[in-house]
Scaffold this active site. Structure first.
Site, PDB file in Angstrom:
ATOM      1  CG  HIS A  98      11.209  -3.202 -15.985  1.00 17.79           C
ATOM      2  ND1 HIS A  98      10.676  -2.099 -16.687  1.00 17.79           N
ATOM      3  CD2 HIS A  98      11.328  -2.633 -14.667  1.00 17.79           C
ATOM      4  CE1 HIS A  98      10.710  -0.923 -16.076  1.00 17.79           C
ATOM      5  NE2 HIS A  98      10.834  -1.306 -14.703  1.00 17.79           N
TER       6      HIS A  98
ATOM      7  CG  ASN B 116      11.725  -6.026  -3.503  1.00 20.22           C
ATOM      8  OD1 ASN B 116      11.832  -5.833  -2.215  1.00 20.22           O
ATOM      9  ND2 ASN B 116      11.996  -5.360  -4.181  1.00 20.22           N
TER      10      ASN B 116
ATOM     11  CG  ASP C 105       2.117  -2.089   3.280  1.00 13.56           C
ATOM     12  OD1 ASP C 105       2.260  -1.666   2.234  1.00 13.56           O
ATOM     13  OD2 ASP C 105       3.059  -2.120   4.323  1.00 13.56           O
TER      14      ASP C 105
ATOM     15  CB  ALA D  65      -1.009   0.101   1.385  1.00 13.79           C
ATOM     16  N   GLY D  66       2.057   1.162  -0.711  1.00 10.41           N
ATOM     17  CA  GLY D  66       2.971   2.226  -0.898  1.00 10.41           C
ATOM     18  C   GLY D  66       2.457   3.268  -1.841  1.00 10.41           C
TER      19      GLY D  66
ATOM     20  NE  ARG E   4      13.727  -0.884 -13.310  1.00  8.62           N
ATOM     21  CZ  ARG E   4      14.144  -0.177 -14.524  1.00  8.62           C
ATOM     22  NH1 ARG E   4      15.474  -0.393 -14.885  1.00  8.62           N
ATOM     23  NH2 ARG E   4      13.534   0.903 -14.738  1.00  8.62           N
TER      24      ARG E   4
ATOM     25  CB  ILE F  18       2.836   1.315  -7.137  1.00  8.62           C
ATOM     26  CG1 ILE F  18       4.131   2.087  -7.813  1.00  8.62           C
ATOM     27  CG2 ILE F  18       2.090   0.914  -8.379  1.00  8.62           C
ATOM     28  CD1 ILE F  18       4.947   0.919  -8.328  1.00  8.62           C
TER      29      ILE F  18
HETATM   30  P1  A3D Z   1       6.792   2.005  -1.745  1.00  2.00           P
HETATM   31  O1  A3D Z   1       6.155   3.282  -1.789  1.00  2.00           O
HETATM   32  O2  A3D Z   1       7.855   1.885  -0.755  1.00  2.00           O
HETATM   33  O3  A3D Z   1       5.788   0.786  -1.441  1.00  2.00           O
HETATM   34  C1  A3D Z   1       5.917  -0.661  -0.961  1.00  2.00           C
HETATM   35  C2  A3D Z   1       5.316  -1.099  -0.012  1.00  2.00           C
HETATM   36  O4  A3D Z   1       5.466  -2.340   0.240  1.00  2.00           O
HETATM   37  C3  A3D Z   1       5.355  -0.192   1.572  1.00  2.00           C
HETATM   38  O5  A3D Z   1       4.189   0.156   1.805  1.00  2.00           O
HETATM   39  C4  A3D Z   1       5.999  -1.402   2.231  1.00  2.00           C
HETATM   40  O6  A3D Z   1       5.450  -1.261   3.567  1.00  2.00           O
HETATM   41  C5  A3D Z   1       5.119  -2.568   1.447  1.00  2.00           C
HETATM   42  N1  A3D Z   1       5.834  -3.830   2.146  1.00  2.00           N
HETATM   43  C6  A3D Z   1       7.296  -4.310   2.233  1.00  2.00           C
HETATM   44  N2  A3D Z   1       7.367  -5.691   2.290  1.00  2.00           N
HETATM   45  C7  A3D Z   1       6.019  -5.944   2.364  1.00  2.00           C
HETATM   46  C8  A3D Z   1       5.740  -7.392   2.756  1.00  2.00           C
HETATM   47  N3  A3D Z   1       6.399  -8.412   3.031  1.00  2.00           N
HETATM   48  N4  A3D Z   1       4.368  -7.621   2.409  1.00  2.00           N
HETATM   49  C9  A3D Z   1       3.406  -6.702   2.311  1.00  2.00           C
HETATM   50  N5  A3D Z   1       3.970  -5.317   1.995  1.00  2.00           N
HETATM   51  C10 A3D Z   1       5.094  -4.979   2.245  1.00  2.00           C
HETATM   52  O7  A3D Z   1       7.258   1.461  -3.251  1.00  2.00           O
HETATM   53  P2  A3D Z   1       6.506   1.982  -4.446  1.00  2.00           P
HETATM   54  O8  A3D Z   1       5.113   1.520  -4.509  1.00  2.00           O
HETATM   55  O9  A3D Z   1       6.861   2.901  -5.001  1.00  2.00           O
HETATM   56  O10 A3D Z   1       7.121   0.392  -5.423  1.00  2.00           O
HETATM   57  C11 A3D Z   1       6.865  -0.758  -5.249  1.00  2.00           C
HETATM   58  C12 A3D Z   1       7.609  -1.618  -6.260  1.00  2.00           C
HETATM   59  O11 A3D Z   1       7.439  -1.413  -7.279  1.00  2.00           O
HETATM   60  C13 A3D Z   1       9.160  -1.457  -5.888  1.00  2.00           C
HETATM   61  O12 A3D Z   1       9.768  -2.590  -5.854  1.00  2.00           O
HETATM   62  C14 A3D Z   1       9.536  -0.783  -7.287  1.00  2.00           C
HETATM   63  O13 A3D Z   1      11.051  -1.032  -7.629  1.00  2.00           O
HETATM   64  C15 A3D Z   1       8.766  -1.457  -8.095  1.00  2.00           C
HETATM   65  N6  A3D Z   1       8.322  -0.683  -9.492  1.00  2.00           N
HETATM   66  C16 A3D Z   1       8.510  -1.413 -10.483  1.00  2.00           C
HETATM   67  C17 A3D Z   1       8.336  -0.880 -11.938  1.00  2.00           C
HETATM   68  C18 A3D Z   1       8.143  -1.634 -12.982  1.00  2.00           C
HETATM   69  O14 A3D Z   1       7.836  -0.918 -13.925  1.00  2.00           O
HETATM   70  C19 A3D Z   1       8.192  -3.178 -13.001  1.00  2.00           C
HETATM   71  C20 A3D Z   1       8.022   0.721 -11.914  1.00  2.00           C
HETATM   72  C21 A3D Z   1       8.099   1.411 -10.413  1.00  2.00           C
HETATM   73  C22 A3D Z   1       8.474   0.686  -9.436  1.00  2.00           C
END
Ligand code: A3D
Length: 320
Positions: free
Chosen positions: A176, A96, A34, A11-12, A89, A14
């Site tokens: 990616h 992860n 989350d 629930a970050g 990445r 994205i």
């Molecule tokens: P962020 O806002 O940090 O949100 C991640 C959330 O995951 C946080 O709220 C954490 O508390 C939660 N979390 C951590 N561990 C766990 C767990 N074990 N179980 C459940 N929740 C957990 O990150 P974001 O939303 O910006 O990005 C999330 C992921 O997407 C990252 O790995 C990025 O690198 C990836 N991402 C991928 C792309 C692609 O195009 C593939 C693009 C942008 C980001």
């Protein structure tokens, strides 16, 4: 007809954006999960209060308990850690991978019939690991990257040619990462291939080469500007397009990280290729003819994905 259920694991940045988009589009009721206590509950409450203003009826709840994702139709996984400036990445792999194990087991127990879209990086390895840990069929687990990478490519092409983004179609294949392969020959403005537009004097090879490079570094460019995290609006919009194609049986052709068993000469890996997404998940992997340069680029990308899987197997022996 019962309302669909969309579970968002993570629930970050994205995850929250996904919840907002899914609610606005009334794709179904939404559960935000989350491990951080209060974050999914707080975002769910805040988003619920958008409903009266924006006129949507979706029920949005936040939870720290996997039981609440029970029976989900679509699950979008963003749980984990995003990049910070200077990180690749692949630097995220060890942390992860553990997260994918917990998420995969939760999905296996509570929502084995879901269509699962993974976004967590490093994408091509994490989607493979998530599939392994969840045990779901390969056609029901897919990675989001190509839709975003193509959107970045299309944005830059639309700016270059001074046309509407709606008139641009572009294709990005491969992993990616820095090895992704933007395919210029299959990228068009209203059906006119980019190489023809160069011949027509609308751009130059050098400028298109620079756009290809910028696309491959598209995520890094945003990370460099934000400094505290990575892109989230366009990644969320891209995953929602994939979810909509599944829920509506739209059969959209979208570039996704899909499991290959022989296509493109690849066996047992998730690689970014065009696929058709409909009610059965990934219904078809579309094999397009590639020129020698794109083939070579794809091979570099495939080798990079293979290296990541070897690293995953070294970290978690159950994957070997
Ligand atoms: P962020 O806002 O940090 O949100 C991640 C959330 O995951 C946080 O709220 C954490 O508390 C939660 N979390 C951590 N561990 C766990 C767990 N074990 N179980 C459940 N929740 C957990 O990150 P974001 O939303 O910006 O990005 C999330 C992921 O997407 C990252 O790995 C990025 O690198 C990836 N991402 C991928 C792309 C692609 O195009 C593939 C693009 C942008 C980001």
């Amino acid at each position: 007809m019962a309302r669909k259920k969309i579970a968002l694991i993570g629930a970050g940045n994205i995850g929250g954006t996904l919840a907002h988009l899914a609610a606005q589009k009334e794709l179904g009721d939404i559960v935000l999960f989350d491990i951080a206590e209060g974050i999914p509950q707080g975002k769910a409450l805040d988003l619920s209060q958008c409903g009266p203003v924006q006129g949507f009826d979706a029920a949005i709840t936040g939870t720290n308990d996997y039981k609440d994702i029970e029976g989900a139709d679509v699950i979008i996984v963003t749980a984990g850690v995003p990049r910070k400036p200077g990180m690749s990445r692949d630097d995220l792999l060890g942390i992860n991978l553990k997260v994918m194990k917990a998420v995969g087991e939760g999905i296996k127990q509570y929502a084995p019939d879901a269509f699962v879209i993974c976004i967590t990086n490093p994408l091509d390895a994490m989607v493979w690991a998530l599939r392994e840990f969840s045990g779901l069929p390969h056609n029901k687990v897919v990675g989001m990257a190509g839709v975003l990478d193509s959107a970045r490519f299309s944005t830059f092409l639309a700016w270059e040619f001074g046309v509407s983004v709606r008139d641009v179609t572009s294709f990005v294949l491969g992993g990616h990462g820095d090895t992704m392969v933007p395919v210029v020959e299959y990228s068009t403005v209203k059906g006119i291939p980019v190489p023809d537009l160069i011949k027509m004097g609308k751009s130059t090879q050098e400028r298109i080469d620079a756009i290809v490079k910028r696309t491959a570094n598209g995520g890094g460019e945003v990370v460099g500007l934000l400094k505290t995290g990575s892109a989230f609006y366009a990644p969320a919009a891209s995953a929602i397009a994939m979810a909509e194609s599944y829920l509506g049986d739209q059969k959209c052709v979208l570039p996704c990280a899909a499991y290959l068993d022989g296509q493109y000469g690849v066996d047992g890996l998730y690689v970014g290729v065009p696929v058709k997404i409909g009610k059965d998940g990934v219904e078809e992997v579309i094999e397009i003819e590639l020129n020698e340069q794109a083939k070579a680029g794809l091979q570099v990308s495939i080798d990079a994905v293979k290296d990541l899987l070897t690293a995953c197997k070294g970290i978690d022996s159950t994957l070997a």
